[in-house]
Design a protein around this motif. Sequence first.
Motif, PDB file in Angstrom:
ATOM      1  N   TYR A  72       4.950   0.813   1.459  1.00 52.46           N
ATOM      2  CA  TYR A  72       5.526   1.343   0.268  1.00 52.46           C
ATOM      3  C   TYR A  72       5.352   1.060  -1.053  1.00 52.46           C
ATOM      4  O   TYR A  72       4.727  -0.157  -1.191  1.00 52.46           O
ATOM      5  N   PHE A  73       5.153   1.465  -2.169  1.00 58.67           N
ATOM      6  CA  PHE A  73       4.958   1.688  -3.797  1.00 58.67           C
ATOM      7  C   PHE A  73       6.092   2.459  -3.774  1.00 58.67           C
ATOM      8  O   PHE A  73       7.222   2.267  -4.611  1.00 58.67           O
TER       9      PHE A  73
ATOM     10  N   GLY B 263      -0.579  12.572  -3.907  1.00 54.56           N
ATOM     11  CA  GLY B 263      -1.398  12.420  -3.012  1.00 54.56           C
ATOM     12  C   GLY B 263      -0.427  11.698  -1.664  1.00 54.56           C
ATOM     13  O   GLY B 263       0.003  10.877  -1.636  1.00 54.56           O
ATOM     14  N   MET B 264      -1.832  11.494  -0.934  1.00 52.35           N
ATOM     15  CA  MET B 264      -2.171  10.768   0.257  1.00 52.35           C
ATOM     16  C   MET B 264      -2.702   9.613   0.405  1.00 52.35           C
ATOM     17  O   MET B 264      -4.031  10.429   0.444  1.00 52.35           O
TER      18      MET B 264
ATOM     19  N   VAL C 171      -0.220  -4.648  -6.052  1.00 48.25           N
ATOM     20  CA  VAL C 171      -0.163  -2.530  -5.421  1.00 48.25           C
ATOM     21  C   VAL C 171      -1.228  -1.968  -4.975  1.00 48.25           C
ATOM     22  O   VAL C 171      -2.268  -2.124  -5.963  1.00 48.25           O
ATOM     23  N   ILE C 172      -1.519  -1.399  -3.604  1.00 48.11           N
ATOM     24  CA  ILE C 172      -2.989  -0.346  -3.997  1.00 48.11           C
ATOM     25  C   ILE C 172      -2.123   1.320  -4.056  1.00 48.11           C
ATOM     26  O   ILE C 172      -1.827   1.047  -2.612  1.00 48.11           O
TER      27      ILE C 172
ATOM     28  N   ILE D  89       0.625  -1.134   0.277  1.00 51.66           N
ATOM     29  CA  ILE D  89       0.300  -0.108   0.316  1.00 51.66           C
ATOM     30  C   ILE D  89       0.616   1.209   0.043  1.00 51.66           C
ATOM     31  O   ILE D  89       1.772   1.147   0.475  1.00 51.66           O
ATOM     32  N   GLU D  90       0.255   2.311  -0.617  1.00 50.13           N
ATOM     33  CA  GLU D  90       1.742   3.416  -0.975  1.00 50.13           C
ATOM     34  C   GLU D  90       1.101   4.468   0.021  1.00 50.13           C
ATOM     35  O   GLU D  90      -0.383   5.311  -0.471  1.00 50.13           O
TER      36      GLU D  90
END
Length: 340
Positions: A99-100, A75-76, A275-276, A50-51
């Motif tokens: 992390y991404f 963005g967040m 991945v998200i 997850i980013e």
Amino acid sequence: MNRNIQDGLNFFSKVTWPRAWNALKNVGSYLESKVTGRPIHRGLPIAISIEPTTSCNLRCPECPSGLRSFTRPTGMLPENLFKQTIDELSETLLYLIFYFQGEPYLHPKFLELVKYASQKGIYTATSTNAHYLTDTLAKKTIESGLDRMIISIDGTTQDVYEQYRVGGNLDKVIEGTKKIVHWKKELKSKTPHIIFQFLVVKPNEHQIEDVKQLAKEIGVDEVAFKTAQIYDYENGSPLIPTIDRYSRYEEIGEGQYKIKNKLLDHCWKMWHSCVITWDGLVVPCCFDKDAEYRMGDLKAKSFKDIWQSAPYQHFRKSLTTARSEIEMCKNCTEGTKIWG
């Protein structure tokens, strides 16, 4: 006790019967798909990335965040979107990587998100450039329950470090790491397992032994050496190492290079992980840095609906027949075997 063994025991302590059964379904589905060529999938992901954010303070030359080259927005990660996803997957999810792209510690609620996942019994990890590890945040990191911390340190002197970590300050990395080690001892915590990750490129390959010594002096648990992905490798690059074992590429004559490993028509990553992005897009893997291959949007659908959707199954099918035709797969040397 050996620190790697301790980390392994901690990881396996997170395994529950639902998570073990889900992992077996993943492995079985993947092997069956390899044999039949059909995109069979009976489980949910074992691991997800997850980013927290695409924002970053550095300008590393082979990183879209560093180059500011994204076409997708910066963005967040919204807290409600994160919790919604974790609540949906926590029963079967074993490994969560915060992390991404970007620097996780730039997210104002990063450690609150880590704590939420940790309280669900999920093994949590992150990767950081360690520029924001103040004494307060170092203590909060230990208290969050984070299981693994990867600290990027691609040089042991400032002049070498900054050749890849452009805009970075090695002293901050070292001081931040020392604070993490201090609070881990002070709070008598066994976590996080602290890893120095050394991305081996030509400018720093002569410091491989030096980083091992530095890690030992500070009290870092492990040093991991990573091969670098080079985007335009065909005509060579000043970043390609001369030490063969640390290079993904080999010279084929007249300054031309190719990827060493053969690109096989299957990928374990498509079965066990995904991945998200910070804004809820589900993409197949970490090589899709600009989120070009979008399988769905968590703001519109549940994760389970996306994971078993027709677009996702079609994408898995394409990997078993013509992986070399998928652009993001062409520079990938991973995912061709289970557990490695």
